[in-house]
Design an enzyme around this catalytic site. Sequence first.
Site, short mmCIF file in Angstrom:
data_model
loop_
_atom_site.label_atom_id
_atom_site.label_comp_id
_atom_site.label_asym_id
_atom_site.label_seq_id
_atom_site.Cartn_x
_atom_site.Cartn_y
_atom_site.Cartn_z
N HIS A 96 66.50 -8.70 -26.63
CA HIS A 96 66.72 -7.98 -28.03
C HIS A 96 66.15 -6.63 -27.73
CE1 HIS A 96 62.30 -8.03 -27.76
NE2 HIS A 96 62.15 -9.24 -27.47
N GLY A 97 66.49 -5.91 -28.77
CA GLY A 97 66.23 -4.59 -28.81
C GLY A 97 64.58 -4.41 -29.13
N ARG A 98 64.21 -3.10 -29.04
CA ARG A 98 62.73 -2.77 -29.22
C ARG A 98 62.05 -3.15 -30.34
NH1 ARG A 98 59.70 3.24 -28.81
NH2 ARG A 98 59.70 2.79 -30.95
N TRP A 143 55.68 -4.00 -31.48
CA TRP A 143 54.68 -4.57 -30.34
C TRP A 143 55.04 -4.25 -29.01
CZ3 TRP A 143 52.55 -10.14 -31.79
CH2 TRP A 143 51.66 -9.89 -32.94
N GLU A 185 61.34 -16.69 -27.15
CA GLU A 185 60.30 -16.41 -25.91
C GLU A 185 59.06 -17.36 -25.66
OE1 GLU A 185 59.91 -14.97 -23.08
OE2 GLU A 185 59.78 -12.78 -23.50
N ARG A 245 50.22 -12.10 -13.60
CA ARG A 245 50.95 -11.13 -13.03
C ARG A 245 51.39 -11.22 -11.53
NH1 ARG A 245 52.62 -6.47 -15.04
NH2 ARG A 245 51.97 -5.43 -13.29
N ARG A 246 50.62 -12.39 -10.85
CA ARG A 246 51.17 -12.76 -9.64
C ARG A 246 52.48 -13.38 -9.74
NH1 ARG A 246 45.64 -13.88 -8.73
NH2 ARG A 246 46.00 -16.12 -8.84
#
Length: 204
Positions: free
Chosen positions: A11-13, A16, A87, A113-114
């Site tokens: 999707h576009g921006r 958030w 999502e 993050r890993r």
Amino acid sequence: MTATRVILIRHGRTTWNASARFQGQTDVPLDDVGVGQAQRTADALYQELVGTDVRILSSDLSRAAQTARALATKLHVEVGLDERLREISAGEWEGLTRDEIVKGWGDDYDAWRRGDVELRLGGNGETRNEAAERCASAIVEAEKAMDSGTLVCVGHGGALRGAIFSLLGTPAWPWHAMEGLRNAHWAELQYTGQGWRLSRYNVN
């Protein structure tokens, strides 16, 4: 016979996205920039798809559905909605910035993050693998229902990237091995007799 071409669009921006907040399944609409991004993507894909057999399927969250409708309007086709394309649910992280998440869930954020695929986001959200499998299942089901043409699925960065790993049969790949889809960019896959093949990625 099956559809041989599948295009996956993020999707576009949204506001958030612009403020780096976790969205998850919170229903945040496109901002003005996102509307423009969706239209430019629609214009680009129209040139490739006009006059061909196209089916468009979207997450039912408004930011994805708005992006899908920009293309559907140009092609004069309907948009089907499937909540499996949503999502990844980020639980208590939804609406928070990175700094806010680090403050409350530092170890979990480091694991995310890993690329930890079994971490349940925000304590009560989904794992990456769960989101990947449900998203991939929607794509496979829709692709099998087509005899030819192009299937366009509009969704979200995390779920779509996980679904691509799943479709390629590489769910154990480190998450950072593939950069995330940028807003209103797309990936293209083809289903062959030997399985799925990724032919383009982060196109706009």
